[in-house]
Enzyme design. Structure first.
Site, mmCIF file in Angstrom:
data_model
loop_
_atom_site.group_PDB
_atom_site.id
_atom_site.type_symbol
_atom_site.label_atom_id
_atom_site.label_comp_id
_atom_site.label_asym_id
_atom_site.label_seq_id
_atom_site.Cartn_x
_atom_site.Cartn_y
_atom_site.Cartn_z
ATOM 1 N N HIS A 132 0.824 -1.222 0.000
ATOM 2 C CA HIS A 132 0.000 0.000 0.000
ATOM 3 C C HIS A 132 0.855 1.269 0.000
ATOM 4 C CE1 HIS A 132 -4.020 -1.802 0.278
ATOM 5 N NE2 HIS A 132 -3.423 -2.762 0.964
ATOM 6 N N ASP B 107 2.551 1.989 -3.031
ATOM 7 C CA ASP B 107 2.745 2.403 -4.442
ATOM 8 C C ASP B 107 1.905 3.619 -4.808
ATOM 9 O OD1 ASP B 107 0.376 0.872 -4.503
ATOM 10 O OD2 ASP B 107 0.936 -0.276 -6.298
ATOM 11 N N SER C 10 -3.293 -12.024 -10.544
ATOM 12 C CA SER C 10 -3.722 -12.662 -11.790
ATOM 13 C C SER C 10 -4.319 -11.621 -12.730
ATOM 14 C CB SER C 10 -4.710 -13.788 -11.515
ATOM 15 O OG SER C 10 -5.754 -13.340 -10.694
ATOM 16 N N SER C 11 -4.973 -10.605 -12.189
ATOM 17 C CA SER C 11 -5.566 -9.604 -13.085
ATOM 18 C C SER C 11 -4.474 -8.823 -13.815
ATOM 19 C CB SER C 11 -6.527 -8.685 -12.341
ATOM 20 O OG SER C 11 -5.866 -7.986 -11.322
ATOM 21 N N ASP D 262 1.777 -3.874 -9.426
ATOM 22 C CA ASP D 262 1.510 -5.212 -9.977
ATOM 23 C C ASP D 262 1.873 -5.286 -11.454
ATOM 24 O OD1 ASP D 262 0.466 -5.455 -7.485
ATOM 25 O OD2 ASP D 262 -1.627 -5.593 -8.110
#
Ligand code: GLA
Length: 386
Positions: free
Chosen positions: A32, A34, A123-124, A168
């Site tokens: 948390h 980024d 995964s997204s 991510d």
């Protein structure tokens, strides 16, 4: 896996697709931070999503999800948020190319892999970044990888409704074999640190709790941080984000804060400091000290940022009780998903036994224990490569 994806492509659409792999990611520390312009320390892993893609000259995008055994077809002129959730990560990416002034011609795409969904391994981001990479290659657009990372992040904002930071998608795209990425989320400069796994393993344990609260609470945390910045700006007009704040500055004005907002903001300031200490430890190969920072991160996420849950806390407590576990913490956005554990190789069997004996997922099953290796980011795949 890639063989299966290629085969599925041939069954559904025809011959000779281009093949790509887009991995999941882990994050060692820096959670948390980024979207607060701070630092993160992620890496891409061996598990991932595989893509087989090819232009079809049909003015249609045809997608087949191998894992869900589901098909979705869209006219090229009909790019809008869909009720089918998995497709949004793909349509969201196409929408970004269009916004940048590029028309994406019709293509066929099969995707699937071995990355657990909803486990906090991004995964997204793997799906978004993989498709962005594939389109860039198919169309020969020549976008830089950083552009593709930003398209993928925007897809998540606009089509999945999560105001995520850049970690991510960046990690998935820029990962390297056996290296962790220290990313400055403000300048987007990064440095790779070798992460030696000769004596240690990185093991994820999946709570089996899907992070259903995650998107609303995630967006709320972002707002709370912004509220804190606005308050501090009254005293320090030069501040743009929590990245610019030091501990003393925030502590001096504690009484002006709403206590919840104070906790959120001081967590972020402290987490950036923990990450700096963790990187210093990594440089000295002091994995014990590194692990201590991971534990510290978990405590902050649990008590101050309040994004953990009972199951994650239970798994971290379990990890602490096993000798040879150097560090353990919740990973990713929170409210479910995995813990990440840094474990001396010889202690891995004890750890696994303890977890299987003492932890049950909410549906009464055994938790998934996932050993990860640090591998390269999104890339084209040759079929003889496994
Ligand atoms: C999610 C987001 C990231 C990051 C983490 C928390 O994974 O997508 O941008 O904010 O949560 O560190």
């Amino acid at each position: 896996m890639i063989e299966k994806i290629k085969q599925a492509f041939e069954e559904h659409f025809g011959k000779d697709p281009l093949l790509f792999k887009s991995p999941g990611r882990i994050n060692l520390i820096g959670e948390h931070t980024d979207y607060n312009d701070g630092f993160v320390l992620p890496a891409a892993v061996d598990l991932g999503v595989y893509f087989a893609c090819k232009p079809n000259e049909l003015n249609k995008y045809r997608f087949y999800s191998y894992d869900l055994e589901d098909v979705c077809v869209r006219d090229v002129h009909d790019i809008a948020i869909s009720k089918t959730r998995w497709v949004n990560y793909l349509l969201g990416v196409i929408a970004q190319f269009e916004k940048s002034g590029k028309k994406v011609q019709g293509f066929d795409c099969v995707l699937g892999g071995n990355l657990p969904m909803g486990a906090g391994m991004s995964s997204s981001a793997a799906v978004e970044t993989g498709l962005a990479f594939a389109i860039n290659q198919m169309e020969g657009y020549g976008y830089e990888t950083l552009d593709l990372v930003k398209f993928s992040q925007k897809a998540e904002h606009e089509y999945a409704g999560v105001q995520c930071g850049i970690m991510d998608q960046f990690a998935v795209m820029h990962g390297e074999h056996q290296q962790v990425i220290k990313l400055d989320c403000r300048s987007l400069e990064y440095r790779l640190y070798p992460f030696h796994m000769d004596n240690y393993e990185l093991i994820l344990v999946n709570t089996g709790v899907k992070h259903s609260l995650a998107s609303s609470e995630y967006n709320k945390r972002r707002q709370e941080c912004e509220t804190g910045v606005a308050l501090l700006q009254k005293h320090f007009p030069e501040i743009n984000s929590l990245r610019d704040v030091d501990l003393e500055q925030i502590q001096n004005f504690e009484q002006e804060f709403d206590p919840v907002v104070y906790n959120r903001c001081s967590y972020v300031v402290e987490e950036n400091l923990r990450l700096e200490r963790a990187c210093a430890a990594l440089e000295k190969d002091d994995m014990k000290a590194f692990g201590q920072e991971m534990y510290g991160s978990h405590e902050g996420l649990r008590d101050k940022y309040e994004v953990s849950c009972d199951e994650l806390d239970q798994l971290v407590d379990l990890a602490r009780s096993v000798e040879g576990v150097l560090g353990s913490r919740m990973m990713g956005g929170g409210f479910g998903g995995c813990t990440i554990n840094l474990i001396a190789k010889k202690s891995v069997p004890d750890f696994e036994q303890k977890v299987l004996e003492s932890y049950q997922t909410p549906d009464g099953g055994q938790p998934e224990i996932i050993k990860v290796k640090i591998e390269r980011g999104t890339h084209p795949v040759q079929i003889n490569e496994k």
